[in-house]
Design a protein around this motif. Structure first.
Motif, short mmCIF file in Angstrom:
data_model
loop_
_atom_site.label_atom_id
_atom_site.label_comp_id
_atom_site.label_asym_id
_atom_site.label_seq_id
_atom_site.Cartn_x
_atom_site.Cartn_y
_atom_site.Cartn_z
N ASN A 199 0.86 -1.17 0.00
CA ASN A 199 0.00 0.00 0.00
C ASN A 199 0.90 1.23 0.00
O ASN A 199 1.74 1.39 0.89
CB ASN A 199 -0.89 0.03 1.25
CG ASN A 199 -1.99 -1.01 1.21
OD1 ASN A 199 -3.07 -0.77 0.68
ND2 ASN A 199 -1.71 -2.20 1.76
N GLN A 200 0.74 2.10 -1.00
CA GLN A 200 1.57 3.30 -1.11
C GLN A 200 0.68 4.54 -1.13
O GLN A 200 -0.38 4.55 -1.75
CB GLN A 200 2.43 3.26 -2.37
CG GLN A 200 3.51 2.19 -2.34
CD GLN A 200 4.38 2.22 -3.59
OE1 GLN A 200 3.97 2.68 -4.65
NE2 GLN A 200 5.60 1.71 -3.47
N TYR A 220 4.79 7.42 1.34
CA TYR A 220 4.80 6.45 2.44
C TYR A 220 4.29 5.12 1.92
O TYR A 220 3.30 5.06 1.16
CB TYR A 220 3.90 6.94 3.58
CG TYR A 220 3.80 5.99 4.74
CD1 TYR A 220 4.85 5.86 5.65
CD2 TYR A 220 2.66 5.20 4.92
CE1 TYR A 220 4.76 4.99 6.72
CE2 TYR A 220 2.57 4.33 5.99
CZ TYR A 220 3.62 4.22 6.89
OH TYR A 220 3.53 3.35 7.95
N GLN A 222 3.58 0.76 2.84
CA GLN A 222 3.46 -0.35 3.77
C GLN A 222 3.66 -1.65 3.00
O GLN A 222 2.99 -1.88 1.99
CB GLN A 222 2.09 -0.34 4.45
CG GLN A 222 1.81 0.90 5.28
CD GLN A 222 0.37 0.95 5.77
OE1 GLN A 222 -0.55 0.59 5.06
NE2 GLN A 222 0.19 1.39 7.00
N HIS A 223 4.58 -2.48 3.49
CA HIS A 223 4.93 -3.73 2.80
C HIS A 223 4.70 -4.89 3.77
O HIS A 223 5.36 -4.99 4.80
CB HIS A 223 6.38 -3.69 2.34
CG HIS A 223 6.71 -2.53 1.45
ND1 HIS A 223 6.87 -2.65 0.09
CD2 HIS A 223 6.88 -1.21 1.73
CE1 HIS A 223 7.13 -1.47 -0.44
NE2 HIS A 223 7.15 -0.57 0.54
N ALA A 224 3.77 -5.78 3.42
CA ALA A 224 3.42 -6.92 4.28
C ALA A 224 3.63 -8.22 3.49
O ALA A 224 3.16 -8.35 2.35
CB ALA A 224 1.98 -6.82 4.75
N ASP A 232 7.65 -7.64 8.01
CA ASP A 232 6.99 -6.53 7.31
C ASP A 232 7.78 -5.25 7.57
O ASP A 232 8.50 -5.14 8.58
CB ASP A 232 5.56 -6.36 7.81
CG ASP A 232 4.72 -7.61 7.59
OD1 ASP A 232 5.10 -8.43 6.75
OD2 ASP A 232 3.68 -7.74 8.28
N ASN A 234 7.95 -0.66 6.61
CA ASN A 234 7.40 0.55 6.01
C ASN A 234 8.52 1.33 5.34
O ASN A 234 9.68 1.30 5.79
CB ASN A 234 6.73 1.43 7.06
CG ASN A 234 5.55 0.75 7.72
OD1 ASN A 234 4.84 -0.03 7.09
ND2 ASN A 234 5.34 1.03 8.99
N SER A 235 8.19 2.01 4.28
CA SER A 235 9.14 2.90 3.61
C SER A 235 8.56 4.31 3.61
O SER A 235 7.34 4.49 3.62
CB SER A 235 9.41 2.45 2.18
OG SER A 235 8.20 2.44 1.42
N SER A 236 9.42 5.32 3.59
CA SER A 236 8.94 6.70 3.59
C SER A 236 9.98 7.61 2.95
O SER A 236 11.17 7.25 2.86
CB SER A 236 8.62 7.17 5.01
OG SER A 236 9.79 7.14 5.81
N ASP A 267 13.61 1.15 4.23
CA ASP A 267 13.15 0.05 5.09
C ASP A 267 13.38 0.45 6.55
O ASP A 267 14.51 0.59 6.99
CB ASP A 267 13.93 -1.23 4.76
CG ASP A 267 13.37 -2.46 5.44
OD1 ASP A 267 12.79 -2.33 6.54
OD2 ASP A 267 13.51 -3.57 4.88
N GLN A 269 12.87 -1.30 9.16
CA GLN A 269 13.13 -2.43 10.04
C GLN A 269 14.60 -2.88 10.04
O GLN A 269 14.98 -3.72 10.85
CB GLN A 269 12.24 -3.62 9.64
CG GLN A 269 10.76 -3.36 9.81
CD GLN A 269 10.40 -3.01 11.24
OE1 GLN A 269 10.70 -3.77 12.16
NE2 GLN A 269 9.74 -1.88 11.44
#
Length: 333
Positions: A199-200, A220, A222-224, A232, A234-236, A267, A269
């Motif tokens: 989701n971007q 922004y 969201q990668h799941a 999982d 998130n990128s921003s 990333d 994480q």
């Protein structure tokens, strides 16, 4: 039928860090040829087609689509073209203020095969709002099949109170322009345990008046993953660009100064590695000069020289020497 094309030769030199695996200095060449056909039937632009081929390093299809324009405020596109998401990617390579796109756009979706609807809101002869919505294979450019049988969905809306531009470009052409909008993109990559749901979100703003322009975006993602064994993340990212022609007799039509600052977090994480697949969180600062040959600079036919220097400041992990200088010449015909 109207043929067109562009050539962009460039040279890039990058600082040599002791930990760098390979040297990256050298010359590059981007060259494309295209053609646009319109079949008006008494109504200009009612039906048309566009074909664009990347010539380097080997011939490769870029834009290949047909469109139907049954009403002034309604258009349908079918084929391969740019996904309506980021204003930084929607601008043509010849109509960007700096030779390279911001680091925060490095992971954004570009071209894909699909269908798109564009609706506009005209008020007193000006387009004050535009909405684009599309469904795509989600496999990337030049992929003829939808392997996982899932679709990429994208929607982008922009409010333009002083009227819309005919095509997306960066900078100022002397006219007053304000565009504020946002976009959303959903995609599912792969299948089974290796699949990834994306989701971007993007917000954008462009302003231009006489000699100056301002542009900015926030992105922004969201990668799941389907597999619990993969984390999982998130990128921003964000960037802001300011440009201005120098208000002197000759310079106001030929010489443009550009500055850009931005931040990219691929990333959240992991602590990225400048020599690896996941880059570290970094701050980008770029300054540049554009020298135009034609007067005034025209949105889709120009000859210009671009000089830019970029500094990346790693905000996690070790510092890496990767300041970059780029010189690029652009000729569009």
């Amino acid at each position: 039928m109207r043929p067109y094309g562009f050539v962009i030769p460039s040279f890039t030199t990058i600082q040599d860090d002791p930990n760098a695996i390979t040297a990256q200095d050298g010359f590059q060449l981007e060259a494309r040829l295209g053609a646009e056909a319109k079949f008006d039937g008494g109504r200009p632009g009612l039906l048309g087609a566009n074909l664009e081929i990347d010539l380097t390093p080997t011939p490769l299809l870029k834009d290949t689509y047909v469109y139907l324009h049954p009403l002034p405020f309604l258009r349908f596109d079918l084929g391969q073209f740019k996904v309506p998401y980021s204003v930084g990617y929607l601008a043509s390579d010849t109509r960007r203020l700096l030779p390279a796109t911001p680091a925060s756009l490095s992971g954004s979706t570009n071209r894909d095969m699909g269908f798109m609807v564009t609706g506009t809101v005209p008020v007193h002869g000006k387009t004050v709002a535009t909405v684009q919505a599309g469904a795509f294979n989600g496999e990337g450019p030049d992929r003829l099949q939808n392997v996982n049988q899932r679709f990429l969905y994208a929607v982008r809306g922009v409010i333009t109170p002083f009227g819309a531009r005919e095509k997306v470009f960066e900078g100022s052409d002397g006219n007053l322009y304000l565009g504020v909008g946002g976009a959303y993109l959903y995609n599912w990559i792969g299948d089974g345990d290796s699949s990834e749901e994306i989701n971007q979100y993007a917000g954008e703003a462009q302003f231009a008046w006489r000699l100056i322009s301002v542009q900015g975006e926030f992105l922004y993602g969201q990668h799941a993953y389907a597999s619990a064994a993969v984390s999982d993340f998130n990128s921003s990212g964000w960037y802001g660009t300011v440009s201005s022609f120098i208000p002197a007799r000759w310079c106001r039509k030929h010489l443009q100064l550009v500055a850009r600052v931005g931040e990219n977090e691929p990333d959240d994480q992991v602590v990225g590695d400048p020599t690896g697949q996941v880059l570290p969180k970094a701050l980008e600062v770029t300054g540049g000069v554009d020298v135009y040959w034609l007067v005034p600079p025209r949105p889709f036919e120009d000859v210009k020289l671009q000089l830019a220097y970029s500094h990346l400041d790693e905000l996690e992990g070790d510092q890496f020497l990767n300041d970059t200088f780029t010189a690029a010449a652009s000729l569009r015909f």
